[in-house]
Design an enzyme around this catalytic site. Structure first.
Site, PDB file in Angstrom:
ATOM      1  N   SER A  68     -14.287   2.961  12.919  1.00  0.00           N
ATOM      2  CA  SER A  68     -15.023   1.580  12.613  1.00  0.00           C
ATOM      3  C   SER A  68     -15.132   0.457  13.277  1.00  0.00           C
ATOM      4  O   SER A  68     -16.727   0.165  13.728  1.00  0.00           O
ATOM      5  CB  SER A  68     -15.384   1.346  11.194  1.00  0.00           C
ATOM      6  OG  SER A  68     -14.533   0.879  10.719  1.00  0.00           O
TER       7      SER A  68
ATOM      8  N   TYR B 249       1.101  -1.267   0.193  1.00  0.00           N
ATOM      9  CA  TYR B 249      -0.058  -0.089  -0.214  1.00  0.00           C
ATOM     10  C   TYR B 249       0.750   1.330   0.071  1.00  0.00           C
ATOM     11  O   TYR B 249       0.765   2.206  -0.940  1.00  0.00           O
ATOM     12  CB  TYR B 249      -0.695  -0.104   1.507  1.00  0.00           C
ATOM     13  CG  TYR B 249      -1.807   1.012   1.232  1.00  0.00           C
ATOM     14  CD1 TYR B 249      -2.893   1.171   0.368  1.00  0.00           C
ATOM     15  CD2 TYR B 249      -1.750   1.921   1.923  1.00  0.00           C
ATOM     16  CE1 TYR B 249      -3.877   2.544   0.691  1.00  0.00           C
ATOM     17  CE2 TYR B 249      -2.654   3.010   2.347  1.00  0.00           C
ATOM     18  CZ  TYR B 249      -3.995   2.913   1.805  1.00  0.00           C
ATOM     19  OH  TYR B 249      -4.261   4.417   1.085  1.00  0.00           O
TER      20      TYR B 249
ATOM     21  N   LYS C 248       1.010   3.701  -3.063  1.00  0.00           N
ATOM     22  CA  LYS C 248       1.286   4.874  -3.208  1.00  0.00           C
ATOM     23  C   LYS C 248       1.882   5.935  -3.826  1.00  0.00           C
ATOM     24  O   LYS C 248       2.093   6.562  -4.432  1.00  0.00           O
ATOM     25  CB  LYS C 248       0.220   5.340  -2.279  1.00  0.00           C
ATOM     26  CG  LYS C 248      -1.220   4.315  -2.216  1.00  0.00           C
ATOM     27  CD  LYS C 248      -2.206   5.445  -2.684  1.00  0.00           C
ATOM     28  CE  LYS C 248      -3.209   4.525  -2.306  1.00  0.00           C
ATOM     29  NZ  LYS C 248      -4.771   4.892  -3.212  1.00  0.00           N
TER      30      LYS C 248
HETATM   31  N1  LIG Z   1      -9.825   6.460   4.050  1.00  0.00           N
HETATM   32  C1  LIG Z   1      -8.713   7.016   4.917  1.00  0.00           C
HETATM   33  O1  LIG Z   1      -8.810   6.653   5.739  1.00  0.00           O
HETATM   34  C2  LIG Z   1      -7.756   7.796   3.721  1.00  0.00           C
HETATM   35  C3  LIG Z   1      -6.645   7.637   3.752  1.00  0.00           C
HETATM   36  C4  LIG Z   1      -5.561   7.620   2.935  1.00  0.00           C
HETATM   37  C5  LIG Z   1      -5.904   8.005   1.736  1.00  0.00           C
HETATM   38  N2  LIG Z   1      -6.864   7.259   1.388  1.00  0.00           N
HETATM   39  C6  LIG Z   1      -7.912   6.853   0.105  1.00  0.00           C
HETATM   40  O2  LIG Z   1      -8.367   7.676  -0.317  1.00  0.00           O
HETATM   41  C7  LIG Z   1      -9.331   6.149  -1.849  1.00  0.00           C
HETATM   42  C8  LIG Z   1     -10.477   5.772  -0.979  1.00  0.00           C
HETATM   43  O3  LIG Z   1     -10.557   5.304   0.274  1.00  0.00           O
HETATM   44  P1  LIG Z   1     -11.393   4.736   1.064  1.00  0.00           P
HETATM   45  O4  LIG Z   1     -11.430   4.704   2.478  1.00  0.00           O
HETATM   46  O5  LIG Z   1     -13.090   4.962   0.497  1.00  0.00           O
HETATM   47  O6  LIG Z   1     -11.445   2.907   1.112  1.00  0.00           O
HETATM   48  P2  LIG Z   1     -12.879   1.663   0.562  1.00  0.00           P
HETATM   49  O7  LIG Z   1     -12.409   0.476   0.458  1.00  0.00           O
HETATM   50  O8  LIG Z   1     -14.024   1.987   1.111  1.00  0.00           O
HETATM   51  O9  LIG Z   1     -12.724   2.108  -1.255  1.00  0.00           O
HETATM   52  C9  LIG Z   1     -11.979   1.911  -2.449  1.00  0.00           C
HETATM   53  C10 LIG Z   1     -12.872   1.625  -3.776  1.00  0.00           C
HETATM   54  O10 LIG Z   1     -11.876   1.321  -4.790  1.00  0.00           O
HETATM   55  C11 LIG Z   1     -12.630   0.039  -5.565  1.00  0.00           C
HETATM   56  N3  LIG Z   1     -11.444  -1.059  -5.794  1.00  0.00           N
HETATM   57  C12 LIG Z   1     -10.544  -1.473  -4.880  1.00  0.00           C
HETATM   58  N4  LIG Z   1      -9.594  -2.704  -5.731  1.00  0.00           N
HETATM   59  C13 LIG Z   1     -10.220  -1.853  -7.087  1.00  0.00           C
HETATM   60  C14 LIG Z   1      -9.385  -2.550  -8.398  1.00  0.00           C
HETATM   61  N5  LIG Z   1      -8.939  -2.928  -8.249  1.00  0.00           N
HETATM   62  N6  LIG Z   1     -10.855  -1.920  -9.913  1.00  0.00           N
HETATM   63  C15 LIG Z   1     -11.439  -1.053  -9.695  1.00  0.00           C
HETATM   64  N7  LIG Z   1     -11.359  -0.684  -8.343  1.00  0.00           N
HETATM   65  C16 LIG Z   1     -10.912  -1.031  -6.844  1.00  0.00           C
HETATM   66  C17 LIG Z   1     -13.165  -0.912  -3.692  1.00  0.00           C
HETATM   67  O11 LIG Z   1     -14.445  -1.538  -4.534  1.00  0.00           O
HETATM   68  C18 LIG Z   1     -14.218   0.596  -3.404  1.00  0.00           C
HETATM   69  O12 LIG Z   1     -14.563   0.902  -3.081  1.00  0.00           O
HETATM   70  C19 LIG Z   1      -8.654   5.077  -1.559  1.00  0.00           C
HETATM   71  O13 LIG Z   1      -7.617   5.166  -2.829  1.00  0.00           O
HETATM   72  C20 LIG Z   1      -7.698   5.465   0.107  1.00  0.00           C
HETATM   73  O14 LIG Z   1      -6.039   4.531  -0.442  1.00  0.00           O
HETATM   74  C21 LIG Z   1      -8.079   6.755   2.095  1.00  0.00           C
HETATM   75  O1  LIG Z   2      -9.552  -2.352  16.398  1.00  0.00           O
HETATM   76  C1  LIG Z   2      -8.059  -1.641  16.045  1.00  0.00           C
HETATM   77  C2  LIG Z   2      -7.836  -1.145  14.898  1.00  0.00           C
HETATM   78  C3  LIG Z   2      -7.329   0.283  14.623  1.00  0.00           C
HETATM   79  N1  LIG Z   2      -6.701   0.617  16.220  1.00  0.00           N
HETATM   80  C4  LIG Z   2      -5.064   1.207  15.948  1.00  0.00           C
HETATM   81  O2  LIG Z   2      -5.467   2.717  15.539  1.00  0.00           O
HETATM   82  C5  LIG Z   2      -4.511   2.983  14.607  1.00  0.00           C
HETATM   83  C6  LIG Z   2      -5.153   3.076  12.873  1.00  0.00           C
HETATM   84  O3  LIG Z   2      -5.365   2.061  12.404  1.00  0.00           O
HETATM   85  P1  LIG Z   2      -6.442   1.987  11.176  1.00  0.00           P
HETATM   86  O4  LIG Z   2      -6.158   0.611  10.512  1.00  0.00           O
HETATM   87  O5  LIG Z   2      -7.543   3.091  11.499  1.00  0.00           O
HETATM   88  O6  LIG Z   2      -6.091   2.743  10.301  1.00  0.00           O
HETATM   89  P2  LIG Z   2      -4.378   3.167   9.743  1.00  0.00           P
HETATM   90  O7  LIG Z   2      -3.627   4.872  10.244  1.00  0.00           O
HETATM   91  O8  LIG Z   2      -3.555   1.847  10.132  1.00  0.00           O
HETATM   92  O9  LIG Z   2      -4.317   3.200   8.269  1.00  0.00           O
HETATM   93  C7  LIG Z   2      -5.132   4.707   7.589  1.00  0.00           C
HETATM   94  O10 LIG Z   2      -4.532   5.522   7.281  1.00  0.00           O
HETATM   95  C8  LIG Z   2      -4.152   6.027   5.275  1.00  0.00           C
HETATM   96  C9  LIG Z   2      -4.445   5.210   4.552  1.00  0.00           C
HETATM   97  O11 LIG Z   2      -4.482   5.433   3.687  1.00  0.00           O
HETATM   98  C10 LIG Z   2      -5.081   3.773   5.391  1.00  0.00           C
HETATM   99  O12 LIG Z   2      -6.837   4.206   4.582  1.00  0.00           O
HETATM  100  C11 LIG Z   2      -5.409   4.063   6.119  1.00  0.00           C
HETATM  101  O13 LIG Z   2      -6.130   2.407   6.862  1.00  0.00           O
HETATM  102  C12 LIG Z   2      -3.501   1.946  14.497  1.00  0.00           C
HETATM  103  O14 LIG Z   2      -2.233   2.455  15.566  1.00  0.00           O
HETATM  104  C13 LIG Z   2      -3.683   1.005  15.028  1.00  0.00           C
HETATM  105  O15 LIG Z   2      -2.865   0.031  15.892  1.00  0.00           O
HETATM  106  C14 LIG Z   2      -6.986  -0.051  17.308  1.00  0.00           C
HETATM  107  O16 LIG Z   2      -5.725   0.464  18.108  1.00  0.00           O
HETATM  108  N2  LIG Z   2      -8.330  -0.957  16.793  1.00  0.00           N
END
Ligand SMILES: NC(=O)c1ccc[n+]([C@@H]2O[C@H](COP(=O)([O-])OP(=O)(O)OC[C@H]3O[C@@H](n4cnc5c(N)ncnc54)[C@H](O)[C@@H]3O)[C@@H](O)[C@H]2O)c1
Ligand SMILES: O=c1ccn([C@@H]2O[C@H](COP(=O)(O)OP(=O)(O)O[C@H]3OC[C@@H](O)[C@H](O)[C@H]3O)[C@@H](O)[C@H]2O)c(=O)[nH]1
Length: 380
Positions: free
Chosen positions: A229, A185, A189
């Site tokens: 979540s 990941y 990225k």
């Molecule tokens: N939510 C966060 O905290 C967070 C933080 C940093 C970056 N991002 C980036 O934002 C974007 C969206 O994240 P999110 O939290 O909505 O995640 P999410 O998992 O809810 O959404 C990702 C979507 O991409 C689709 N997908 C995955 N692989 C695919 C593929 N090969 N082809 C087509 N579709 C595909 C999934 O089905 C899903 O609908 C991602 O690129 C993620 O890296 C999210």
């Molecule tokens: O049940 C849990 C899940 C996670 N955690 C902790 O919560 C923190 C956040 O974890 P998350 O899994 O929510 O997310 P992370 O910060 O590791 O990664 C995130 O940040 C950048 C984005 O690109 C990713 O989409 C997202 O996964 C971590 O330190 C993890 O150890 C808990 O303490 N309990």
């Protein structure tokens, strides 16, 4: 909406990490992009639009009657359910498509989000994750080149790895393990960002890069595995909140509506980025658990559990650039956002408010939800 002037605005732009000279003129945008007669609308492709952030972005883009939105998603972590209110709408199309395969559609803008984002999902099939980041981004850049579309990549704060600089500015190059379990990941990225800048310099593609910090809100998968979540679902199910050790690691949590506003401002704005988008409010995981406990279920217990390898110890965005260049900063605090998410989880889990221990505090939160919904025009 992008104008011809702003469309070409990135031509002389600087990347944040140094001078960015384009060696070729930008490709000619599709004639449809500026047509006055046959195609007055802006066609926007959202990859990953059936996911959490993507579906909120689609909602916002669809509010503008000048926009036509096409979603391409393989439904790995997303769901048609998130888009059900748009299915059948004349300005909306949904395509089952995996971005590791090329896609040909006439569009003017591409929001490229497709990629699993929760650690448990991106680690599930790491080879697929890195393919999605590398081949998926190449395919979308190829499409952007072919049709002259502007493309925005949702990169991540994970490009900073386990950061040694705090808070993180866009100039920081990061501290990433290239061979760890998160690398599919993080490094994926990072390569995606490299591809964006190489296509920009070599082919004149108009690019935008957002470095998104932890974002939360309604429609996250209930068993998504991410911390907000997890804690909300656990609090509602009366299960202990699983705080991963040591619990002092920090994150900064941005409410999804704020994030969507930032993404659209970045797409429409003048800068290629990368630009940090996130809420600078920083919390330890123990503090987050305490907040969830206080706001959602005061009776719930906290349970310390083992962590996963390479978990970043601290994370907080410096958002000076977003403020100055995009005039953007988040508005919704964590304590305002958590009840909005609780409401959505409660409905999906089928746990009515009366099933919880009722206190005066709960009514206060309901009032916050109602007033925030009104403030945001009812869209959460
Ligand atoms: N939510 C966060 O905290 C967070 C933080 C940093 C970056 N991002 C980036 O934002 C974007 C969206 O994240 P999110 O939290 O909505 O995640 P999410 O998992 O809810 O959404 C990702 C979507 O991409 C689709 N997908 C995955 N692989 C695919 C593929 N090969 N082809 C087509 N579709 C595909 C999934 O089905 C899903 O609908 C991602 O690129 C993620 O890296 C999210
Ligand atoms: O049940 C849990 C899940 C996670 N955690 C902790 O919560 C923190 C956040 O974890 P998350 O899994 O929510 O997310 P992370 O910060 O590791 O990664 C995130 O940040 C950048 C984005 O690109 C990713 O989409 C997202 O996964 C971590 O330190 C993890 O150890 C808990 O303490 N309990």
């Amino acid at each position: 909406m992008a104008t011809k002037e702003s469309t070409n605005g990135s031509n002389g732009s600087n990347g944040t990490n140094g001078e960015c000279k384009i060696t070729r003129p930008p490709p000619t945008p599709s004639p449809l992009r500026f047509s006055k007669f046959f195609q007055a609308n802006l066609r926007i492709l959202v990859t990953g639009g059936a996911g959490f952030i993507g579906s909120h972005l689609v909602d916002k883009l669809m509010e503008n009657e000048k926009n036509e939105v096409i979603v391409a998603d393989n439904y790995f972590t997303g769901s048609k359910d998130n888009l059900k209110k748009w299915i059948g709408h004349p300005r909306f199309e949904l395509i089952r498509h995996d971005v590791t395969e090329p896609l040909l559609v006439e569009v003017d803008q591409i929001y490229h989000l497709a990629c699993p984002a929760s650690p448990i999902f991106y680690k599930y099939n790491p080879v697929k994750t890195i393919k999605t980041n590398v081949m998926g981004t190449m395919n979308m850049l190829g499409l952007a080149k072919r049709v002259g579309a502007r493309i925005l990549l949702t990169s991540t704060s994970e490009v900073y790895g386990d950061p040694l600089e705090h808070p993180q500015t866009e100039e920081y190059w990061g501290n990433v393990n290239p061979i760890g379990v998160r690398s599919c990941y993080d490094e994926g990225k990072r390569v995606a960002e490299t591809l964006m800048f190489d296509y920009h310099r070599q082919h004149g593609i108009e690019i935008r890069i957002a470095r998104i910090f932890n974002t939360y809100g309604p429609r996250m998968n209930i068993d998504d595995g991410r911390v907000v979540s997890n804690f909300i679902a656990q609090a509602l199910r009366d299960e202990p909140l699983t705080v991963q050790k040591p619990g002092t690691q920090t994150r900064s949590f941005c409410y999804v509506a704020d994030m969507v506003d930032g993404l659209i401002k970045l797409m429409e704005g003048p800068s290629t980025g990368p630009i940090n988008l996130g809420n600078p409010g920083e919390f330890t995981m123990l503090e987050l658990a305490e907040n969830v406990k206080e706001l959602i279920n005061p009776e719930v217990e906290l349970k310390m559990v083992e962590n996963t390898p390479d978990d970043p110890r601290q994370r907080k965005p410096n958002i000076t650039k977003a403020k100055e260049i995009l005039n953007w900063e988040p508005k919704i605090t964590l304590r305002e956002g958590l009840p909005l998410m609780e409401e959505d989880f409660r409905q999906r889990l089928g746990i009515p408010i009366s099933a919880m221990k009722d206190t005066t505090r709960r009514w206060v939160y309901r009032i916050i939800i109602i007033s925030l919904n009104r403030h945001r025009g009812g869209s959460i």
